[in-house]
Scaffold this motif. Structure first.
Motif, PDB file in Angstrom:
ATOM      1  N   GLY A 297      50.149  46.185  36.081  1.00 21.56           N
ATOM      2  CA  GLY A 297      49.261  45.254  36.767  1.00 21.56           C
ATOM      3  C   GLY A 297      47.787  45.430  36.432  1.00 21.56           C
ATOM      4  O   GLY A 297      47.023  44.473  36.437  1.00 21.56           O
ATOM      5  N   ILE A 298      47.388  46.679  36.130  1.00 20.11           N
ATOM      6  CA  ILE A 298      45.961  46.958  35.910  1.00 20.11           C
ATOM      7  C   ILE A 298      45.407  46.101  34.775  1.00 20.11           C
ATOM      8  O   ILE A 298      44.343  45.497  34.885  1.00 20.11           O
ATOM      9  N   ASP A 299      46.171  46.050  33.668  1.00 17.59           N
ATOM     10  CA  ASP A 299      45.689  45.263  32.533  1.00 17.59           C
ATOM     11  C   ASP A 299      45.529  43.791  32.895  1.00 17.59           C
ATOM     12  O   ASP A 299      44.576  43.141  32.495  1.00 17.59           O
ATOM     13  N   TYR A 300      46.496  43.274  33.690  1.00 18.56           N
ATOM     14  CA  TYR A 300      46.434  41.853  34.010  1.00 18.56           C
ATOM     15  C   TYR A 300      45.266  41.528  34.914  1.00 18.56           C
ATOM     16  O   TYR A 300      44.572  40.537  34.707  1.00 18.56           O
ATOM     17  N   ILE A 301      45.058  42.385  35.914  1.00 23.89           N
ATOM     18  CA  ILE A 301      43.945  42.067  36.821  1.00 23.89           C
ATOM     19  C   ILE A 301      42.628  42.114  36.058  1.00 23.89           C
ATOM     20  O   ILE A 301      41.772  41.255  36.231  1.00 23.89           O
ATOM     21  N   LEU A 302      42.475  43.105  35.188  1.00 25.47           N
ATOM     22  CA  LEU A 302      41.206  43.213  34.464  1.00 25.47           C
ATOM     23  C   LEU A 302      41.005  42.031  33.537  1.00 25.47           C
ATOM     24  O   LEU A 302      39.957  41.388  33.541  1.00 25.47           O
ATOM     25  N   GLU A 303      42.033  41.718  32.755  1.00 23.41           N
ATOM     26  CA  GLU A 303      41.877  40.586  31.826  1.00 23.41           C
ATOM     27  C   GLU A 303      41.621  39.289  32.583  1.00 23.41           C
ATOM     28  O   GLU A 303      40.755  38.503  32.201  1.00 23.41           O
ATOM     29  N   SER A 304      42.385  39.076  33.657  1.00 22.97           N
ATOM     30  CA  SER A 304      42.196  37.841  34.425  1.00 22.97           C
ATOM     31  C   SER A 304      40.787  37.792  34.992  1.00 22.97           C
ATOM     32  O   SER A 304      40.128  36.757  35.001  1.00 22.97           O
ATOM     33  N   PHE A 305      40.360  38.935  35.494  1.00 22.03           N
ATOM     34  CA  PHE A 305      39.024  38.975  36.070  1.00 22.03           C
ATOM     35  C   PHE A 305      37.970  38.665  35.011  1.00 22.03           C
ATOM     36  O   PHE A 305      37.041  37.896  35.256  1.00 22.03           O
ATOM     37  N   PHE A 306      38.139  39.249  33.843  1.00 22.06           N
ATOM     38  CA  PHE A 306      37.177  38.987  32.768  1.00 22.06           C
ATOM     39  C   PHE A 306      37.188  37.509  32.390  1.00 22.06           C
ATOM     40  O   PHE A 306      36.137  36.922  32.108  1.00 22.06           O
ATOM     41  N   VAL A 307      38.372  36.896  32.376  1.00 20.57           N
ATOM     42  CA  VAL A 307      38.456  35.457  32.077  1.00 20.57           C
ATOM     43  C   VAL A 307      37.568  34.678  33.036  1.00 20.57           C
ATOM     44  O   VAL A 307      36.781  33.818  32.627  1.00 20.57           O
ATOM     45  N   LEU A 308      37.667  35.006  34.322  1.00 24.36           N
ATOM     46  CA  LEU A 308      36.905  34.254  35.314  1.00 24.36           C
ATOM     47  C   LEU A 308      35.412  34.541  35.198  1.00 24.36           C
ATOM     48  O   LEU A 308      34.581  33.650  35.363  1.00 24.36           O
ATOM     49  N   VAL A 309      35.079  35.785  34.928  1.00 24.91           N
ATOM     50  CA  VAL A 309      33.664  36.139  34.816  1.00 24.91           C
ATOM     51  C   VAL A 309      33.025  35.418  33.633  1.00 24.91           C
ATOM     52  O   VAL A 309      31.931  34.867  33.722  1.00 24.91           O
ATOM     53  N   VAL A 310      33.748  35.397  32.516  1.00 22.71           N
ATOM     54  CA  VAL A 310      33.194  34.764  31.325  1.00 22.71           C
ATOM     55  C   VAL A 310      33.171  33.248  31.483  1.00 22.71           C
ATOM     56  O   VAL A 310      32.197  32.578  31.147  1.00 22.71           O
ATOM     57  N   GLY A 311      34.260  32.690  32.017  1.00 21.68           N
ATOM     58  CA  GLY A 311      34.354  31.239  32.102  1.00 21.68           C
ATOM     59  C   GLY A 311      33.527  30.656  33.233  1.00 21.68           C
ATOM     60  O   GLY A 311      32.998  29.561  33.133  1.00 21.68           O
ATOM     61  N   GLY A 312      33.408  31.398  34.329  1.00 21.28           N
ATOM     62  CA  GLY A 312      32.733  30.854  35.503  1.00 21.28           C
ATOM     63  C   GLY A 312      33.750  30.456  36.549  1.00 21.28           C
ATOM     64  O   GLY A 312      34.868  30.059  36.210  1.00 21.28           O
ATOM     65  N   LEU A 313      33.344  30.581  37.808  1.00 18.88           N
ATOM     66  CA  LEU A 313      34.295  30.377  38.894  1.00 18.88           C
ATOM     67  C   LEU A 313      34.370  28.915  39.317  1.00 18.88           C
ATOM     68  O   LEU A 313      33.408  28.179  39.177  1.00 18.88           O
ATOM     69  N   GLY A 314      35.522  28.538  39.821  1.00 13.93           N
ATOM     70  CA  GLY A 314      35.607  27.292  40.555  1.00 13.93           C
ATOM     71  C   GLY A 314      35.951  26.054  39.764  1.00 13.93           C
ATOM     72  O   GLY A 314      35.986  24.978  40.333  1.00 13.93           O
ATOM     73  N   SER A 315      36.194  26.163  38.480  1.00 15.38           N
ATOM     74  CA  SER A 315      36.580  24.952  37.759  1.00 15.38           C
ATOM     75  C   SER A 315      37.680  25.265  36.759  1.00 15.38           C
ATOM     76  O   SER A 315      37.770  26.388  36.242  1.00 15.38           O
ATOM     77  N   VAL A 316      38.523  24.287  36.504  1.00 15.39           N
ATOM     78  CA  VAL A 316      39.596  24.474  35.540  1.00 15.39           C
ATOM     79  C   VAL A 316      39.017  24.653  34.141  1.00 15.39           C
ATOM     80  O   VAL A 316      39.487  25.457  33.345  1.00 15.39           O
ATOM     81  N   ALA A 317      37.922  23.917  33.872  1.00 14.85           N
ATOM     82  CA  ALA A 317      37.289  24.032  32.554  1.00 14.85           C
ATOM     83  C   ALA A 317      36.816  25.464  32.323  1.00 14.85           C
ATOM     84  O   ALA A 317      36.970  26.014  31.226  1.00 14.85           O
ATOM     85  N   GLY A 318      36.269  26.081  33.365  1.00 14.35           N
ATOM     86  CA  GLY A 318      35.813  27.458  33.254  1.00 14.35           C
ATOM     87  C   GLY A 318      36.967  28.390  32.952  1.00 14.35           C
ATOM     88  O   GLY A 318      36.870  29.297  32.110  1.00 14.35           O
ATOM     89  N   LEU A 319      38.083  28.155  33.644  1.00 15.16           N
ATOM     90  CA  LEU A 319      39.264  28.983  33.423  1.00 15.16           C
ATOM     91  C   LEU A 319      39.726  28.886  31.974  1.00 15.16           C
ATOM     92  O   LEU A 319      39.998  29.899  31.316  1.00 15.16           O
TER      93      LEU A 319
END
Lengths: 229, 284, 576
Positions: B216-238
């Motif tokens: 799980g650790i790898d997934y939470i980190l990667e997912s978190f990085f995705v959101l940080v880089v893309g920006g929160l709150g929009s599908v486009a950001g994801l």
């Protein structure tokens, strides 16, 4: 008067502060109650307390004889109260249409039709984000959203802030029509002229207390001392 | 096109698509509701174990999907009621409590199933010919399903009443309550849905990765990085975040090695966290 | 001072007696946990005192460990080690300090993002340690590290660790009792107020982070010769996480919490890991319970007693040095100021001047831009156009700390004190902020500072002299007055008050008016007050400025303002 809506002895504030120090008022079906006073005297706080955003330390709130002082805002809306706040009055991120119909009761579309004729901006901007509207246009959107909810009581907090004169007249006409149909209004306003045209009852707040009140159209002379600098 | 290039291209597409779906649940929980649920990765792990259990019991693999979503949804409901809601508006404590929870879930899994890797067999074996390259059928199916899934969710979020109510709640919670939206209940439902999606992600990746308590650790980190880089709150950001993190990771891994890929992702994430914490496509 | 010595002596006695009861092997094991305890103490200082959570503390332990291991291998037995090993402990501290400076700069809220950056850095450090084979030995680590010259016997390990722990406890307990420690706790509670007392918030936080880096470094430097091995695990995620958990369970808010937590859990884990399969599950549950219900950890249960036993500061009061301000007077001038928040234009070509001592009241309808004026003057709101001058210099964009150092003090509308600190500490911070140099903050005698003004204020408000009460336990009115007293204790030349009487009862209002008038006479300072209550304006104002829609609408005496038709129109709301 048989009150549709009344509140008594409201005491409320934020944290350690007390803003409202025992406020009472009432309004019957088909009447407009104006809450007047300078800024900072507790008018918006009163509206928030009436809608349930601010818990009251003391006091009672009754709608059609039912005590609603313990209800959360969504439950007060279900009990029949519409609230149009002073600030952040619309959902900036949503379209105008979504703002109008997000939680609208059945029949709202039909009720919108005559209003949309009065305020053509709404139809023109229907699919635009509400955040692109000017301050006054947002107020109109918020007002119309409230009007098509068709509730027994409408709370309007500074509905005319930034709204052009001809649109204020149209808003007043809508209020009159809805009153004729039995809706009650509580309106917070800094604009005395509107109160002089619409009020059935009025009260003036200062330092969290009612310092003057009356029924019928308010006399400017009786009030001006309380709201002037 | 050179089959080798095609394969690499498909691998990158696969990396991006699965990452987008894995980050989807966190995009709801963190991106919309603002809850930093560190245990989200362990829900992916739980989903993967569900897949292993279903397969070991000889049941059809598809059954793992409802089972994992149900189990993770239930867990999500408990987490929301027990930890998230009481710690509302205390982001540090939410982070730590859910961190403790991630530890708890990890150690529980370890105590039940042991540290050893479980392998889940491909439910859809074999390869398909794509422009001359033989590409695993299951991976290809996942690319298609992930893209379709993200597109469907984007459409639902944009058009449906529930999606609009969520947007309203996120943008202006007071007004949302004033127009009758029971924001507490709506937030809980969204949280549960996010957790169920994590379970789905677990079922999806289980056949492609060793299943073990620490996955799980790898997934939470990667997912978190995705959101940080893309920006929160929009599908486009994801999608942008998944594109950059997944694409960069796969690309650097292909050119150099997996360690280099992971390091590159870390460096990008640190730079974003430091210099542009709102991401590329932040909500206005 | 006396209490500090007694306390350090008690720690030393416990550490000396401990191995007698335990036997050699247990003592050797304990030695490792003492080192971890030093690192966990760093986590506790950052998180419990200064309010930001480092999730990558192991990175500093690991860097110290690798540097120490390399030095010991390269310079085996050389006297150079006497220099190199302390440098190896210091290096992670410098790194942390530098990271702190760049990460905290310009960010008021140290939210979870800082924590996550440190976590990512720790992961990155692991990748580097794991991959850089030629230097770190890669996955297998640095092997065969020799022990400390002359101290390499198995039995020495305990005494080295215990001595290091004792020194670290003595030093950090000194620091946390010194003004510096009060300042850290203040930063955790209210960074904005700290900046408005004239302290550099970024530097303060970076210093704490740097100190925690040094503590991590010390642990690492001693770890290498003791274990004869440094692997990438020492910089990684798992140890970072464990350090946080130990600090939390023990109690992050006190010095001993992280130490007790580390030793207790560390020893229990070593004992139970192999015999009780669910030990770590239980540990996770304990951690969750602590975060959710007992944020002060195990030590938290003893804290109320410790608080009561804490001695009062002894010794006679000392006169604080007089505040030295650069010259230039107290005149403020706004010239064509424009500012906006998002799409809303809040100030729109505002030009105004406050150029004589006395009380100026700033009034205007909601949204006129009154509080924005204060925010702009004190550097919290950037100006899109125009310039601000104060005390004869351009200060446009100068941040709150700089503005405060020029002699501006500000009292916010909602009481803005440090609720977790005592009244005396709140007032002391105001004295220190305006007068102390950075190195003075290490001197315990600053606790006894006082000033004539503060004594006069305490006569008016006796609760200010009851220094041991927590500010958070005061009534709303007392907190308003405490904040006002803090602003006055700074002896500014310009005082900004935002609705100083909001939420006060009529008697409290009168007392605040009294103090404001007294302060004007006593300090001869200029005061600008934002006020809605016209009766107060009439009582206080020498001059009134009326703002409307981000512009100056009128300026003059009360009578002039009341007679002004433009002002009347705005307040009757006829011509919007």
């Amino acid at each position: 008067m048989s009150a549709r809506f009344e509140f008594r002895g409201l005491v409320a504030g934020y944290g350690g502060t007390t803003i409202l120090r025992g406020i009472a008022g009432a309004v019957a079906a088909g009447e407009v109650l104006f809450v007047l006073g300078r800024n900072g005297v507790g008018k918006s706080t009163l509206m928030k307390a009436l809608m349930g955003f601010l818990p009251c330390r003391e006091g009672a709130v009754r709608l059609d004889g039912r005590e609603i002082g313990g209800l959360a805002p969504p439950e007060r809306r279900r009990a029949g109260i519409t609230y149009c706040p002073q600030e952040r009055a619309v959902f900036d991120e949503l379209s105008v249409a979504d703002n109008l119909f997000l939680t609208a009761p059945p029949g709202a579309a039909a009720r919108l039709a005559p209003l949309a004729e009065r305020f053509p901006i709404l139809a023109r901007r229907r699919e635009q984000r509400a955040g692109t509207l000017s301050g006054g246009e947002k107020k109109i959107l918020s007002f119309v959203r409230g009007a098509i909810e068709d509730h027994s009581l409408v709370l309007l907090d500074e509905p005319t802030e930034g709204v052009q004169a001809e649109n204020i007249e149209r808003m007043e006409a809508v209020v009159r029509e809805q009153c004729a149909a039995g809706t009650a209004f509580v309106v917070v306003e800094q604009n005395l002229a509107m109160a002089e045209r619409l009020a059935d009852r009025w009260l003036v707040l200062d330092k969290g207390q009612v310092v003057a009140e009356g029924s019928g159209r308010p006399e400017r002379a009786a009030i001006i001392a309380h709201i002037q600098v | 096109m050179d089959p080798l290039v095609t394969t690499q291209f498909l691998n990158i597409a696969f990396g991006i698509a699965t990452l987008a779906v894995l980050a989807l649940g966190l995009a709801i929980v963190f991106g919309l509701l603002g809850v930093l649920n560190i245990a989200h990765g362990e829900l992916v792990m739980a989903g993967a174990y569900a897949a292993w259990i279903v397969q070991s019991a000889g049941l059809p693999y598809a059954l793992a999907v409802p089972l994992a979503m149900l189990a993770c949804g239930l867990l999500g409901w408990l987490i929301e009621a027990g930890l998230i809601r009481p710690l509302y508006a205390r982001p540090f404590d939410t982070l730590l409590a859910t961190w403790g929870l991630s530890l708890l879930l990890r150690k529980t899994a370890e105590a039940i199933w042991g540290l050893g890797y479980k392998s889940v067999a491909l439910p859809l074996p074999g390869t398909v010919d794509v422009l001359g390259a033989a590409y695993p059928r299951y991976r290809l199916m996942l690319i298609v399903l992930c893209l379709a899934g993200v597109a469907a969710l984007a459409a639902w979020f944009a058009k449906s009443g529930a999606g609009t109510r969520i947007k309203a709640m996120v943008a202006n919670p007071d007004l949302a309550q004033a127009v009758g939206i029971r924001t507490g209940r709506l937030a809980r439902n969204a949280f549960v849905a996010g957790c169920a999606l994590a379970g789905l992600g677990g079922v999806m990746v289980a056949p492609l990765t060793p299943v073990h308590p620490f996955m799980g650790i790898d997934y939470i980190l990667e997912s978190f990085f995705v959101l940080v880089v893309g920006g929160l709150g929009s599908v486009a950001g994801l999608v942008a975040g998944a594109g950059i993190i997944g694409g960069l990771g796969s690309l650097v891994s292909a050119v150099a090695d997996r360690t280099a890929g992971y390091t590159a992702v870390l460096v990008i994430a640190i730079l974003f966290l430091w210099l542009r914490p709102r991401g590329l496509l932040a909500r206005a | 001072m006396g209490s500090w010595l007694a306390h350090s002596a008690a720690v030393a006695v416990v550490l000396v007696l401990l191995p007698l009861g335990l036997g050699d092997f247990a003592a050797y094991q304990l030695a490792l946990y003492f080192l971890y305890a030093i690192a966990a103490l760093g986590v506790g200082l950052c998180w419990g005192s200064a309010g930001f959570l480092p999730l990558g503390q192991a990175m500093f332990v690991g860097i110290g460990g690798y540097l120490s291991g390399l030095a010991l291998i390269q310079f085996k037995g050389s006297a150079l080690l006497l220099v190199l090993l302390p440098l190896a402990a210091l290096a992670p501290g410098l790194l942390a300090f530098g990271l702190g400076l760049i990460l905290f700069r310009g960010r008021r809220e140290t939210g979870p993002y800082f924590a996550l950056i440190t976590l990512a850095l720790s992961l990155l450090a692991f990748q580097i340690a794991n991959g850089w084979n030629s230097v770190t030995g890669g996955f297998n680590g640095l092997k065969g590290i020799p022990g400390l010259p002359g101290l390499d016997d198995f039995s020495h390990a305990y005494w080295i660790s215990a001595a290091a722990l004792a020194v670290v406890i003595a030093a950090t307990s000194w620091l946390s009792k010194a003004p510096a420690g009060v300042l850290w706790r203040a930063v955790a509670q209210n960074e904005r107020r700290v900046a408005f007392l004239g302290f550099d918030v970024t530097l303060t936080k970076a210093a704490v982070f740097g100190l925690s880096g040094v503590l991590g470094g010390i642990a690492g430097v001693l770890y290498a010769p003791q274990q004869n091995l440094v692997t990438p695990q020492l910089v990684g995620f798992t140890l970072s996480a464990e350090l946080v958990i130990w600090a939390a369970v023990g109690g992050r808010g006190s010095l001993y919490g992280p130490i007790l937590g580390t030793i207790l859990i560390g020893v229990l884990t070593a004992e139970l890991r192999n015999t009780f399969a669910y030990w770590e599950v239980l540990l996770a549950i304990i951690f969750i319970v602590v975060v959710r219900w007992a944020p002060q950890g195990l030590v938290g249960f003893a804290l109320p007693i410790v608080e009561r036993l804490r001695p009062r500061p002894r010794g006679p009061a000392r006169e604080a040095p007089a505040r030295v301000l650069p010259g230039g007077g107290a005149a403020v001038a706004f010239e064509g100021i424009a500012a906006s928040a998002g799409p809303v234009q809040i100030l729109d070509g505002l030009t105004l001047a406050v150029d004589h001592p006395g009380i100026t009241c700033l009034i205007g309808p909601n949204g006129a831009g009154k509080t924005s004026c204060f925010n702009l003057l004190t550097g919290e709101l950037p100006a899109a156009a125009g310039s601000v001058r104060f005390a004869g210099r351009a200060i446009t964009g100068l941040p709150p700390t700089g503005v405060t150092r020029l002699g501006i003090a500000r009292k916010f509308q909602i009481p803005n004190v440090f609720p977790g600190l005592s009244v005396a500490e709140n007032l002391n911070l105001a004295l220190w902020g305006a007068r102390a140099r950075a190195r003075d903050l290490l001197k315990l005698r600053l606790h006894r500072w006082s000033s004539p003004l503060l004594r006069e204020l305490s006569e008016r408000y006796p609760f200010l002299a009851e220094g041991r009460n927590r500010a958070g336990d005061l009534s709303h009115g007392e907190r308003q007055i405490l904040e006002l007293a803090m602003a006055l204790a700074m002896e500014p030349r310009l005082l900004l008050l935002d609705e100083p009487c909001a939420g006060l009862s009529p008697e409290e209002t009168h007392r605040v008016i009294d103090v404001i008038r007294w302060a004007r006479r006593r300090l001869g300072l200029a005061i600008v007050i934002i006020e809605h209550d016209m009766s107060l304006v009439k009582e206080l104002a020498d001059r009134v400025l009326v703002l409307h829609q981000g512009k100056l609408l009128a300026a003059g005496s009360i009578a002039e303002i009341q007679a002004d038709p433009a002002v009347r129109a705005v307040y009757a709301g006829g011509t919007k």
